[in-house]
Design a protein around this motif. Structure first.
Motif, short mmCIF file in Angstrom:
data_model
loop_
_atom_site.label_atom_id
_atom_site.label_comp_id
_atom_site.label_asym_id
_atom_site.label_seq_id
_atom_site.Cartn_x
_atom_site.Cartn_y
_atom_site.Cartn_z
N LEU A 241 18.46 3.99 -10.13
CA LEU A 241 19.23 3.96 -8.88
C LEU A 241 19.68 2.56 -8.51
N PHE A 242 18.88 1.58 -8.85
CA PHE A 242 19.24 0.21 -8.50
C PHE A 242 19.39 -0.63 -9.77
N ASN A 243 20.23 -0.11 -10.67
CA ASN A 243 20.58 -0.89 -11.85
C ASN A 243 21.44 -2.07 -11.40
N PHE A 244 21.65 -3.03 -12.30
CA PHE A 244 22.29 -4.28 -11.87
C PHE A 244 23.71 -4.06 -11.35
N LYS A 245 24.44 -3.04 -11.86
CA LYS A 245 25.79 -2.80 -11.37
C LYS A 245 25.78 -2.31 -9.93
N ILE A 248 24.85 -5.33 -7.72
CA ILE A 248 26.03 -6.18 -7.53
C ILE A 248 27.01 -5.54 -6.55
N SER A 249 27.21 -4.23 -6.70
CA SER A 249 28.13 -3.52 -5.79
C SER A 249 27.65 -3.59 -4.35
N LEU A 250 26.34 -3.41 -4.15
CA LEU A 250 25.79 -3.49 -2.79
C LEU A 250 25.89 -4.92 -2.24
N PHE A 251 25.69 -5.91 -3.10
CA PHE A 251 25.81 -7.31 -2.68
C PHE A 251 27.22 -7.59 -2.17
N TYR A 252 28.24 -7.21 -2.96
CA TYR A 252 29.62 -7.44 -2.53
C TYR A 252 29.95 -6.62 -1.28
N LEU A 253 29.42 -5.41 -1.20
CA LEU A 253 29.65 -4.57 -0.03
C LEU A 253 29.17 -5.25 1.24
N ILE A 254 27.96 -5.78 1.20
CA ILE A 254 27.38 -6.43 2.38
C ILE A 254 28.19 -7.68 2.77
N ILE A 255 28.54 -8.50 1.78
CA ILE A 255 29.30 -9.72 2.07
C ILE A 255 30.67 -9.38 2.66
N PHE A 256 31.36 -8.41 2.03
CA PHE A 256 32.70 -8.07 2.50
C PHE A 256 32.67 -7.46 3.90
N TYR A 257 31.68 -6.59 4.15
CA TYR A 257 31.60 -5.99 5.49
C TYR A 257 31.29 -7.06 6.54
N TRP A 258 30.39 -7.97 6.21
CA TRP A 258 30.00 -9.05 7.13
C TRP A 258 31.15 -10.01 7.40
N GLN A 259 31.95 -10.29 6.37
CA GLN A 259 33.02 -11.28 6.48
C GLN A 259 34.42 -10.66 6.54
N ARG A 260 34.50 -9.36 6.84
CA ARG A 260 35.77 -8.64 6.73
C ARG A 260 36.87 -9.20 7.63
#
Length: 353
Positions: A241-245, A248-260
């Motif tokens: 469930l938490f493979n590296f892809k 990475i997807s969750l990391f970008y999701l959090i950054i983009f939502y925070w900095q949208r």
């Protein structure tokens, strides 16, 4: 695995080189298309494609009534080639080449139109989804290219054009029906709070061990979903469930939502919502097996090649080099995993040489 490394190096060199954009696109199209389209049995799906192409029905009626339904591209392309080619081996080879031309060509057109960071989008594509789609799931590769091409149609409310393109994608992969959900996201302007709620609830699915293919009776409605359910019974590997892809997807999701609010690029809001949707569907179908969950996620993941480079805009002007390094680092991680760790590609061989 040296051939894949050389490919990645030359693609990066061409993308960043001081040559006209049209020349870059032409060179990338030729190199990527022929590399994928002329390969022989180097992936897990090749044998099945080879068999289906070789023994595909010549009659439309026979194809339409076959026991195991198949996308119409598998009838149209080989039978069209039969008008000019007699050799079964050549028909197989040129069918693969046709899929590569379509998958690579349409994606390059879409990337060129959508991205403000051409070099980064190209290396992200080549490092990851090129190997996953153009080199493996070739029908899905064309379908995702058409979907990426239709993003502007969704954004600009060109509904008729979008659904025409969706119909074309459906000819290549029946799972393209999931792209309707991206149109609905824009049509009804789904708020982020509902997407966050949806993602949180979807993450509960594996904890509660719910099977949404059975709950929604998708295995009854769709032969493809039923086939994925049967494949699950024979899968040796369990879904991480938490493979590296996904991380990475969750990391970008959090950054983009925070900095949208810092990103004013047209279409960013839609891309971020589609990214949310891809993760929601991944977790929602995570209990249905490796194949269905990952392939549904990968269908929508094509937008990552446009979305991820936009993280550069989250940095102040003087610090944007860190954004470039972050995206390049992500690309190299994808490439290293796909080529040297994941066990889905063999040593490269081609019928050209």
């Amino acid at each position: 695995m040296l051939a894949y490394s050389y490919l990645f190096f030359f693609v990066a060199l061409i993308s960043v080189g001081p040559i006209p954009k049209k020349v870059k696109l032409f060179l990338l199209f030729v190199i990527l298309s022929f590399f994928a389209g002329t390969r022989l049995d180097i992936d897990n799906d090749y044998g099945l494609y080879e068999y289906n192409i070789q023994y595909i029905e010549s009659s439309i009626k026979d194809f339409a009534t076959r026991d195991s339904p198949m996308e119409w591209c598998m009838y149209i392309i080989p039978n069209f080639l039969k008008l000019f080619i007699q050799s079964k081996v050549e028909i197989i080879n040129y069918t693969f080449l046709t899929f590569a031309f379509l998958g690579v060509g349409i994606k390059l057109i879409a990337i060129n139109r959508l991205t403000p960071f051409f070099f980064l989008s190209i290396i992200l594509y080549t490092a990851n989804l090129y190997f996953m789609q153009e080199m493996t799931t070739i029908r899905a590769g064309v379908a995702t290219g058409i979907f990426l091409w239709s993003i502007k149609d969704i954004e600009e409310n060109r509904n008729k054009i979008f659904f025409v393109k969706l119909g074309c994608a459906f000819l290549f992969h029946y799972s393209s029906i999931v792209f309707v959900m991206t149109w609905l996201l824009h049509k009804f302007n789904v708020k982020y709070k509902w997407l966050i709620l949806g993602l949180c609830l979807a993450m509960l699915v594996p904890i509660l061990n719910l099977n949404f293919i059975e709950i929604l009776h998708l295995n009854v409605i769709s032969d493809k979903a039923d086939a994925y359910m049967k494949i699950q019974e024979y899968e040796e590997k369990k879904l991480n469930l938490f493979n590296f892809k996904i991380i990475i997807s969750l990391f970008y999701l959090i950054i983009f939502y925070w900095q949208r609010n810092k990103i004013s690029v047209v279409g960013f809001d839609l891309l971020l919502k589609i990214h949310f949707l891809s993760l929601i569907l991944f977790f929602l179908f995570s209990t249905t097996g490796l194949t269905f969950s990952l392939r549904t996620f990968e269908l929508l993941s094509i937008i990552q090649v446009i979305l991820y480079p936009l993280i550069i805009l989250c940095f102040m002007s003087k610090l944007r080099i860190w954004g470039y390094l972050l995206v390049m680092g992500t690309s190299f991680i994808f490439f290293y995993y796909n080529i040297f760790i994941a066990d889905f590609l063999k040593e490269y061989t081609s019928w050209l040489f």
